[in-house]
Design a protein around this motif. Structure first.
Motif, PDB file in Angstrom:
ATOM      1  N   ALA A  43       0.827  -1.211   0.000  1.00 51.10           N
ATOM      2  CA  ALA A  43       0.000   0.000   0.000  1.00 51.10           C
ATOM      3  C   ALA A  43       0.860   1.260   0.000  1.00 51.10           C
ATOM      4  N   LEU A  44       1.965   1.206   0.733  1.00 45.17           N
ATOM      5  CA  LEU A  44       2.884   2.349   0.751  1.00 45.17           C
ATOM      6  C   LEU A  44       3.599   2.497  -0.582  1.00 45.17           C
ATOM      7  N   LYS A  45       4.025   1.387  -1.144  1.00 42.84           N
ATOM      8  CA  LYS A  45       4.744   1.430  -2.418  1.00 42.84           C
ATOM      9  C   LYS A  45       3.863   1.956  -3.538  1.00 42.84           C
ATOM     10  N   GLY A  47       1.445   4.017  -3.126  1.00 44.92           N
ATOM     11  CA  GLY A  47       1.018   5.382  -2.814  1.00 44.92           C
ATOM     12  C   GLY A  47      -0.380   5.490  -2.262  1.00 44.92           C
ATOM     13  N   ASP A  48      -1.054   4.352  -2.047  1.00 44.71           N
ATOM     14  CA  ASP A  48      -2.398   4.393  -1.467  1.00 44.71           C
ATOM     15  C   ASP A  48      -2.335   4.742   0.019  1.00 44.71           C
ATOM     16  N   ALA A  49      -1.310   4.247   0.699  1.00 44.68           N
ATOM     17  CA  ALA A  49      -1.041   4.623   2.090  1.00 44.68           C
ATOM     18  C   ALA A  49       0.160   5.548   2.105  1.00 44.68           C
ATOM     19  N   GLN A  50       0.202   6.459   3.076  1.00 44.60           N
ATOM     20  CA  GLN A  50       1.309   7.404   3.210  1.00 44.60           C
ATOM     21  C   GLN A  50       1.696   7.547   4.666  1.00 44.60           C
ATOM     22  N   THR A  51       2.955   7.873   4.890  1.00 46.79           N
ATOM     23  CA  THR A  51       3.409   8.107   6.262  1.00 46.79           C
ATOM     24  C   THR A  51       3.280   9.576   6.648  1.00 46.79           C
ATOM     25  N   LYS A  52       2.850  10.423   5.731  1.00 51.22           N
ATOM     26  CA  LYS A  52       2.647  11.833   6.059  1.00 51.22           C
ATOM     27  C   LYS A  52       1.564  11.958   7.132  1.00 51.22           C
TER      28      LYS A  52
END
Length: 483
Positions: A43-45, A47-52
């Motif tokens: 999900a992070l890769k 771009g659906d999930a973000q650490t921002k």
């Protein structure tokens, strides 16, 4: 609500049966090899999930997780501020009528401040006032499990965080209650209920006792109401009797109509919140009852209503305060400083190391600082710095305001020693200058919480501020002494 802290990896969190799982992802997160971590990694890769901080992704019953709902929330650098923002956003995404058990897990080891922020944000987001609702419905969320890989080293901070939540919610409860359910007499009973806890005592003085003390300013405000005043004295004794206490003075105007200088009708209902300073003092004592620190604290609450009848104080009346100073009351809606000045004089008898008054005192402070920071005024540099640092640490922010002597010029009058108002200009400052006259015998600070004590509009309700700031201030020197 029940909070629990547990050592959890993401793989372990995935096996927890709950109604919702909030996963807090920092910039330093590196996915492990288990199925849940791999899902988050994809999900992070993509771009659906973000650490921002504040960015969330909601998932419904992913196959690798026992939770009915999963929300991935970015916490950026993992600071307390960013964690608080992330948890608030994630809870909003997960909220439902079926959310009874919640798991909040950090994907990377959090700091103590970050953990405390997560607990505070979860409690704040899930809070609901129900006391005067006919159905008496209970809070939906019943239990919260907080997971972190370094849970063992965070146990002390977690205990403190949950104790602060108890205090904040006690303050919210009493500030939110309608004025007919939180009269001075009822508020005194709330204070007395705290005395069931070890180390806390409570004395309540009535009008006869207050008259004997010479509290003419306090009496003047109360005389327009049928409800009898109460002067509440709380004591927390955690240290030797010889140890000087910190005194907290909370404005306890349980309803403020403005008196003869009556307020506009619009939003006057919100004047039930005018005892939020008093509520914050009650909240601090609720937290102290849980933590039992080795300190001494006194809480003073002058409680009354500011209403208008044939006996109400009039603009131009002159009254004599407990200090002996005479006051010309030019505006009966500047009543908070009148009840506070007598309480500040009463505080002298405790030979305090510091006195802090907390009050929804001026609309001018709302204009100056809005709802973000409380106004901080102090005649003592060290006290001001300590309170400012405590506010930053607790994410319960304040901002120091000036106390130049020139601001007191407008308080001069030919009919008394001082007036209770000095015009519109710098109203928050001149109110503080008035209070300062009664604080010469000890280090003093004033917190004007008129902009921060409650929210209006659709989110109307008490915030419980500045309980977090005050607890942080009180406990920091205690912690230093214990090392």
């Amino acid at each position: 609500m029940n909070f629990e802290l547990k050592s959890l990896s993401l793989a372990q969190a995935a096996t927890e049966k709950c109604d919702a799982l909030l996963v807090l992802l920092g910039d330093d997160y590196k996915p492990a090899k288990d199925g849940f971590s791999a899902l988050i990694g994809r999900a992070l890769k993509d771009g659906d999930a973000q650490t921002k901080a504040g960015k969330v992704l909601a998932l419904y019953k992913p196959p690798v997780v026992q939770a009915a709902r999963v929300v991935l929330a970015g916490i950026g650098d993992g600071s307390a501020k960013q964690v608080r923002s992330a948890v608030s956003a994630a809870y909003a995404a997960a909220k439902s009528d079926k959310l009874k058990k919640l798991v909040v897990v950090f994907a990377s080891n959090p700091s103590a401040a970050a953990l405390r922020a997560a607990v505070a944000a979860t409690a704040d987001a899930s809070y609901s006032y129900t006391t005067t609702k006919s159905k008496g419905e209970a809070r939906v969320l019943q239990s919260v499990l907080v997971g972190a890989g370094n849970a063992d080293e965070l146990a002390g901070g977690f205990e403190r965080a949950t104790a602060v939540v108890a205090g904040v919610e006690f303050a919210k409860e009493w500030a939110n209650r309608p004025a007919n359910h939180a009269t001075p007499t009822v508020l005194a009973k709330a204070a007395q209920s705290l005395a069931k806890h070890a180390r806390i005592t409570c004395d309540v003085l009535d009008a006869k006792a207050v008259t004997k003390l010479g509290m003419g300013a306090f009496l003047a405000v109360a005389q327009g109401s049928e409800e009898p005043l109460r002067f509440i004295v709380l004591k927390y004794s955690g240290a030797a009797k010889s140890a000087a206490p910190t005194v907290l003075v909370g404005k306890g105007i349980t309803f403020d109509s403005g008196g003869i200088s009556i307020k506009p009708a619009a939003e006057m209902d919100e004047m039930k919140f005018d005892m939020s300073g008093a509520a914050s003092v009650l909240g601090v004592f609720r937290t102290l009852s849980e933590l039992k620190p080795a300190i001494n604290v006194v809480g003073l609450i002058p409680a009354c209503e500011n209403l208008l009848n044939g006996r109400a104080v009039k603009p131009g009346d002159v009254v004599t305060s407990m200090s002996g100073q005479t006051i010309e009351i030019l505006n009966t809606d500047a009543e908070g400083r009148l009840v506070l000045c007598d309480a500040l004089t009463y505080a002298e008898r405790f030979k305090p190391k510091a006195v802090i008054d907390i009050a929804t005192l001026t609309g001018a402070c709302v204009v100056a600082l809005g709802a973000v920071r409380s106004g901080l005024f102090s005649s003592d540099e060290a006290l001001a710095q300590a309170l400012g640092a405590a506010g930053d640490a607790a994410q319960d922010l304040c901002w120091r305001m000036p106390l130049d002597e020139e601001y007191a010029e407008g308080l001069k009058t030919q009919f008394a020693d001082v007036t209770n108002v000095a015009g519109r200009a710098a109203g928050a400052v001149t109110a503080a200058k008035y209070l300062q006259r009664f604080t010469e015998k000890y280090p003093w600070a004033h917190l004007d919480i008129a902009g921060t004590a409650w929210k209006s509009g659709a989110a109307k309700g008490a915030t419980g501020r500045p309980v977090g700031l005050l607890v942080e201030y009180l406990l920091t020197p205690a912690q230093a002494a214990a090392k």
